[in-house]
Design a protein around this motif. Structure first.
Motif, PDB file in Angstrom:
ATOM      1  N   GLU A 105      34.766  32.621  46.794  1.00 27.98           N
ATOM      2  CA  GLU A 105      35.595  33.835  46.709  1.00 27.98           C
ATOM      3  C   GLU A 105      35.044  34.922  47.628  1.00 27.98           C
ATOM      4  OE1 GLU A 105      38.487  34.278  45.548  1.00 27.98           O
ATOM      5  OE2 GLU A 105      38.787  32.835  43.930  1.00 27.98           O
ATOM      6  N   TRP A 148      41.884  40.646  45.762  1.00 27.58           N
ATOM      7  CA  TRP A 148      41.860  39.675  44.657  1.00 27.58           C
ATOM      8  C   TRP A 148      40.564  38.871  44.688  1.00 27.58           C
ATOM      9  CZ3 TRP A 148      47.403  37.411  45.566  1.00 27.58           C
ATOM     10  CH2 TRP A 148      48.360  38.287  45.047  1.00 27.58           C
ATOM     11  N   SER A 149      40.188  38.376  45.848  1.00 20.81           N
ATOM     12  CA  SER A 149      38.957  37.584  45.934  1.00 20.81           C
ATOM     13  C   SER A 149      37.737  38.425  45.585  1.00 20.81           C
ATOM     14  CB  SER A 149      38.803  36.979  47.332  1.00 20.81           C
ATOM     15  OG  SER A 149      39.710  35.905  47.489  1.00 20.81           O
ATOM     16  N   GLU A 205      37.718  40.925  43.473  1.00 22.80           N
ATOM     17  CA  GLU A 205      37.760  41.044  42.009  1.00 22.80           C
ATOM     18  C   GLU A 205      37.286  39.742  41.361  1.00 22.80           C
ATOM     19  OE1 GLU A 205      41.175  40.921  38.640  1.00 22.80           O
ATOM     20  OE2 GLU A 205      41.529  42.355  40.260  1.00 22.80           O
ATOM     21  N   HIS A 206      37.724  38.613  41.905  1.00 25.76           N
ATOM     22  CA  HIS A 206      37.309  37.324  41.342  1.00 25.76           C
ATOM     23  C   HIS A 206      35.798  37.156  41.398  1.00 25.76           C
ATOM     24  CE1 HIS A 206      41.497  35.428  42.410  1.00 25.76           C
ATOM     25  NE2 HIS A 206      41.587  36.427  41.552  1.00 25.76           N
ATOM     26  N   ARG A 240      34.158  39.305  38.790  1.00 24.61           N
ATOM     27  CA  ARG A 240      34.345  38.763  37.440  1.00 24.61           C
ATOM     28  C   ARG A 240      33.523  37.495  37.233  1.00 24.61           C
ATOM     29  NH1 ARG A 240      40.335  38.842  35.437  1.00 24.61           N
ATOM     30  NH2 ARG A 240      39.191  38.366  33.531  1.00 24.61           N
ATOM     31  N   TRP A 295      38.609  26.417  40.511  1.00 27.60           N
ATOM     32  CA  TRP A 295      39.211  27.078  39.348  1.00 27.60           C
ATOM     33  C   TRP A 295      39.759  26.014  38.381  1.00 27.60           C
ATOM     34  CZ3 TRP A 295      37.883  31.613  38.026  1.00 27.60           C
ATOM     35  CH2 TRP A 295      37.743  32.667  38.940  1.00 27.60           C
ATOM     36  N   SER A 323      43.322  34.272  34.281  1.00 28.26           N
ATOM     37  CA  SER A 323      43.718  35.494  34.979  1.00 28.26           C
ATOM     38  C   SER A 323      43.483  35.421  36.486  1.00 28.26           C
ATOM     39  CB  SER A 323      43.005  36.713  34.388  1.00 28.26           C
ATOM     40  OG  SER A 323      41.624  36.611  34.573  1.00 28.26           O
ATOM     41  N   CYS A 324      42.507  34.635  36.938  1.00 26.64           N
ATOM     42  CA  CYS A 324      42.180  34.596  38.370  1.00 26.64           C
ATOM     43  C   CYS A 324      42.868  33.467  39.135  1.00 26.64           C
ATOM     44  CB  CYS A 324      40.665  34.478  38.566  1.00 26.64           C
ATOM     45  SG  CYS A 324      39.740  35.920  37.998  1.00 26.64           S
ATOM     46  N   GLN A 347      46.250  34.027  40.952  1.00 27.32           N
ATOM     47  CA  GLN A 347      46.175  34.805  42.192  1.00 27.32           C
ATOM     48  C   GLN A 347      45.721  33.933  43.356  1.00 27.32           C
ATOM     49  OE1 GLN A 347      43.626  37.949  40.721  1.00 27.32           O
ATOM     50  NE2 GLN A 347      45.368  39.354  40.617  1.00 27.32           N
ATOM     51  N   THR A 348      44.813  33.011  43.097  1.00 26.84           N
ATOM     52  CA  THR A 348      44.385  32.086  44.147  1.00 26.84           C
ATOM     53  C   THR A 348      45.559  31.206  44.571  1.00 26.84           C
ATOM     54  OG1 THR A 348      42.121  32.098  43.315  1.00 26.84           O
ATOM     55  CG2 THR A 348      42.739  30.259  44.742  1.00 26.84           C
TER      56      THR A 348
END
Length: 163
Positions: free
Chosen positions: A15, A45-46, A48-49, A52, A115, A136-137, A140-141
């Motif tokens: 990510e 997004w990446s 944030e991933h 997290r 994932w 949740s992730c 988005q991927t």
């Protein structure tokens, strides 16, 4: 180190790498405004991933680094922007965009596989924390992959036939 911790570490690195690749491609193709802005959104997004994943990693005894620090744009960024504007949409830059899209798609696909592996492990072990993270992730991927694939489909005929 368990399989889950190895996969968490690999995905975290993936990510972070995808974020960097998206930001670099966005900068390279600054004059293609649609690509530029969507790539920056996907990079967020990446980012944030990875943050997290680092937080959940602590639960598994991992000490994963936080998000990359991105320097504020300086003289070099301005020079790249001017060069991108001067080049515009030439056939060579179009091919570079296709190659970037290919690389971004493959990086997102690699992350998606990890994932999915984590999702299966979370379900098997009934790990709610991990399942919530994946739930949740991962979508988005998948959206990152669909975007790159759609861009490749749209641009390939035009760019490959004009060279």
């Amino acid at each position: 180190m368990t399989g889950i911790t190895t996969t968490l570490r690999t995905l975290h690195n993936g990510e972070r790498d995808l974020e960097e690749a998206l930001l670099a491609a966005a900068e390279r193709h600054r004059t293609d405004h649609e690509f530029h802005h969507v790539a920056i959104d996907c990079a967020r997004w990446s980012r944030e991933h990875s943050a997290r994943l680092a937080a959940v990693g602590h639960h598994y005894g991992l000490d994963l680094p936080g998000p990359h620090d991105h320097p504020t744009p300086g003289a070099l960024a301005m020079l790249r922007e001017k060069a991108a504007e001067a080049l515009g949409r030439r056939p060579e830059t179009g091919l570079l965009l296709l190659h970037d899209l290919r690389d971004l798609h493959l990086a997102a696909a690699r992350n998606s596989v990890h994932w999915e592996m984590l999702a299966q492990a979370a379900q098997a072990s009934r790990d709610e924390r991990l399942l919530e993270l994946v739930s949740s992730c991962h979508p988005q991927t998948l959206r990152q992959m669909r975007w790159t694939n759609t861009m490749i489909k749209v641009l390939s005929p035009q760019l490959l036939l004009s060279v």
